[in-house]
Design a protein around this motif. Structure first.
Motif, mmCIF file in Angstrom:
data_model
loop_
_atom_site.group_PDB
_atom_site.id
_atom_site.type_symbol
_atom_site.label_atom_id
_atom_site.label_comp_id
_atom_site.label_asym_id
_atom_site.label_seq_id
_atom_site.Cartn_x
_atom_site.Cartn_y
_atom_site.Cartn_z
ATOM 1 N N VAL A 55 0.856 -1.214 -0.063
ATOM 2 C CA VAL A 55 0.124 -0.102 0.104
ATOM 3 C C VAL A 55 1.114 1.269 0.082
ATOM 4 O O VAL A 55 2.117 1.158 0.071
ATOM 5 N N GLU A 56 0.334 2.311 -0.266
ATOM 6 C CA GLU A 56 1.081 3.499 -0.308
ATOM 7 C C GLU A 56 0.190 4.707 0.438
ATOM 8 O O GLU A 56 -0.932 4.818 -0.129
ATOM 9 N N TYR A 57 0.542 5.126 1.563
ATOM 10 C CA TYR A 57 -0.663 6.339 2.161
ATOM 11 C C TYR A 57 -0.002 7.625 2.139
ATOM 12 O O TYR A 57 1.269 7.749 2.092
ATOM 13 N N SER A 58 -0.698 8.583 2.272
ATOM 14 C CA SER A 58 0.089 10.148 2.454
ATOM 15 C C SER A 58 -1.008 10.744 3.508
ATOM 16 O O SER A 58 -2.275 10.545 3.403
ATOM 17 N N CYS A 59 -0.613 11.459 4.431
ATOM 18 C CA CYS A 59 -1.467 12.302 5.184
ATOM 19 C C CYS A 59 -0.520 13.684 5.587
ATOM 20 O O CYS A 59 0.626 13.630 5.584
ATOM 21 N N ARG A 60 -1.305 14.666 6.152
ATOM 22 C CA ARG A 60 -0.735 15.796 6.696
ATOM 23 C C ARG A 60 0.006 15.670 8.050
ATOM 24 O O ARG A 60 0.860 16.453 8.211
ATOM 25 N N GLY A 61 -0.566 14.942 8.840
ATOM 26 C CA GLY A 61 0.028 14.731 10.143
ATOM 27 C C GLY A 61 0.607 13.306 10.559
ATOM 28 O O GLY A 61 0.997 12.738 9.306
ATOM 29 N N VAL A 62 0.713 13.054 11.653
ATOM 30 C CA VAL A 62 1.138 11.657 12.075
ATOM 31 C C VAL A 62 0.174 10.705 11.990
ATOM 32 O O VAL A 62 -1.076 10.885 12.390
ATOM 33 N N ALA A 63 0.359 9.370 11.402
ATOM 34 C CA ALA A 63 -0.541 8.449 10.991
ATOM 35 C C ALA A 63 -0.334 7.419 11.842
ATOM 36 O O ALA A 63 0.606 6.930 12.227
ATOM 37 N N THR A 64 -1.459 6.584 12.033
ATOM 38 C CA THR A 64 -1.335 5.467 12.841
ATOM 39 C C THR A 64 -1.883 4.245 11.677
ATOM 40 O O THR A 64 -2.889 4.627 11.152
ATOM 41 N N ILE A 65 -1.059 3.096 11.468
ATOM 42 C CA ILE A 65 -1.176 2.296 10.408
ATOM 43 C C ILE A 65 -1.715 0.904 11.144
ATOM 44 O O ILE A 65 -1.078 0.593 12.021
ATOM 45 N N GLU A 66 -2.948 0.309 10.855
ATOM 46 C CA GLU A 66 -3.215 -0.983 11.569
ATOM 47 C C GLU A 66 -3.592 -2.070 10.396
ATOM 48 O O GLU A 66 -4.497 -1.510 9.702
ATOM 49 N N TRP A 67 -3.025 -3.248 10.516
ATOM 50 C CA TRP A 67 -3.436 -4.559 9.651
ATOM 51 C C TRP A 67 -4.158 -5.373 10.514
ATOM 52 O O TRP A 67 -3.692 -5.740 11.437
ATOM 53 N N LYS A 68 -5.230 -5.876 9.751
ATOM 54 C CA LYS A 68 -6.060 -7.137 10.488
ATOM 55 C C LYS A 68 -6.208 -8.126 9.408
ATOM 56 O O LYS A 68 -6.308 -7.760 8.103
ATOM 57 N N HIS A 69 -6.446 -9.391 9.869
ATOM 58 C CA HIS A 69 -6.689 -10.333 8.797
ATOM 59 C C HIS A 69 -7.945 -10.949 9.206
ATOM 60 O O HIS A 69 -8.267 -11.515 10.520
ATOM 61 N N VAL A 70 -8.794 -11.131 8.225
ATOM 62 C CA VAL A 70 -10.164 -11.819 8.376
ATOM 63 C C VAL A 70 -10.323 -12.783 7.610
ATOM 64 O O VAL A 70 -10.153 -12.947 6.355
ATOM 65 N N SER A 71 -10.619 -14.065 8.379
ATOM 66 C CA SER A 71 -10.926 -15.208 7.419
ATOM 67 C C SER A 71 -11.949 -16.118 8.025
ATOM 68 O O SER A 71 -12.546 -15.628 9.184
ATOM 69 N N THR A 72 -12.183 -17.319 7.717
ATOM 70 C CA THR A 72 -13.133 -18.269 8.360
ATOM 71 C C THR A 72 -12.760 -18.634 9.781
ATOM 72 O O THR A 72 -13.639 -19.095 10.656
ATOM 73 N N TRP A 73 -11.446 -18.462 10.072
ATOM 74 C CA TRP A 73 -11.089 -18.858 11.434
ATOM 75 C C TRP A 73 -11.127 -17.575 12.492
ATOM 76 O O TRP A 73 -10.803 -17.846 13.469
ATOM 77 N N GLY A 74 -11.564 -16.381 12.028
ATOM 78 C CA GLY A 74 -11.856 -15.302 12.848
ATOM 79 C C GLY A 74 -11.060 -14.094 12.152
ATOM 80 O O GLY A 74 -10.516 -13.960 11.327
#
Length: 200
Positions: A55-74
């Motif tokens: 991915v590639e993000y841009s923002c004006r201030g300080v950013a928080t990045i979070e990744w989650k995985h969703v599957s049949t196991w939860g």
């Protein structure tokens, strides 16, 4: 240039239901201070391969990045970090994930359980969000099926060779039988002619 982030690990596994919220947020992406680009929203991988969720993000201030995985196991939290600050990688992914400054992550040695939806959330310090989704399909390399096909092919080749030899032997035997039968017939015919001549 993507540089891996360094930081503290900890806090353990954070599990929550985020599918609905992330999908809704993704549909209503805010045009404010955060933008997020997902160049490859669909990834196909084989077991034990390393994959880059780019991915590639841009923002004006300080950013928080979070990744989650969703599957049949939860739903599983993978990693969360603040740009230029801490990195918190879930214990489940401890030795398998590398986070990069542009928001991407690399997942090493994928397995069948790694298939599913990967949601990334970029939150600016003033509260604006951007969401992205990547679908990952993981396939097994099926050596067993290839082995079965090879064994079956060898077996059929052997059976074909045996049948060809058997047909050749049958053909030879038939020719020998016909020769003997013809020879006996010729001998008995000659005998009959001789008997007739004697009787005359």
């Amino acid at each position: 240039l993507m540089r891996p982030l360094q930081g503290c690990r900890g806090r353990g596994v954070v599990v929550g239901t985020v599918t609905l919220c992330l999908a809704a947020g993704w549909a209503l992406q805010t045009p404010g201070g955060v933008s997020l680009l997902v160049p490859q929203p669909n990834i196909n991988a084989t077991v034990a391969q390393n994959i880059l969720l780019s991915v590639e993000y841009s923002c004006r201030g300080v950013a928080t990045i979070e990744w989650k995985h969703v599957s049949t196991w939860g739903t599983t939290s993978i990693v969360e970090w603040r740009s230029g600050n801490y990195v918190n990688i879930s214990t489940v992914y401890k030795d398998r994930v590398t986070a990069f400054e542009n928001g991407s992550i690399q997942l090493r040695n994928v397995g069948m359980r790694d298939a599913g939806y990967y949601f990334v959330t970029v939150t600016e310090e003033h509260g604006t969000n951007a969401y992205g989704t990547i679908i990952v399909n993981v396939y097994e390399i099926i050596y067993e099926d290839l082995h079965f096909v090879a064994v079956l092919f060898a077996f059929l080749a052997a059976v074909s060779a045996i049948l060809i030899c058997f047909m050749w032997l049958c053909n030879k035997s038939l020719h020998l039988f016909q020769k003997k039968a013809t020879h006996k017939l010729t001998a008995s015919t000659t005998e009959e002619i001789e008997l007739e001549t004697i009787e005359c």
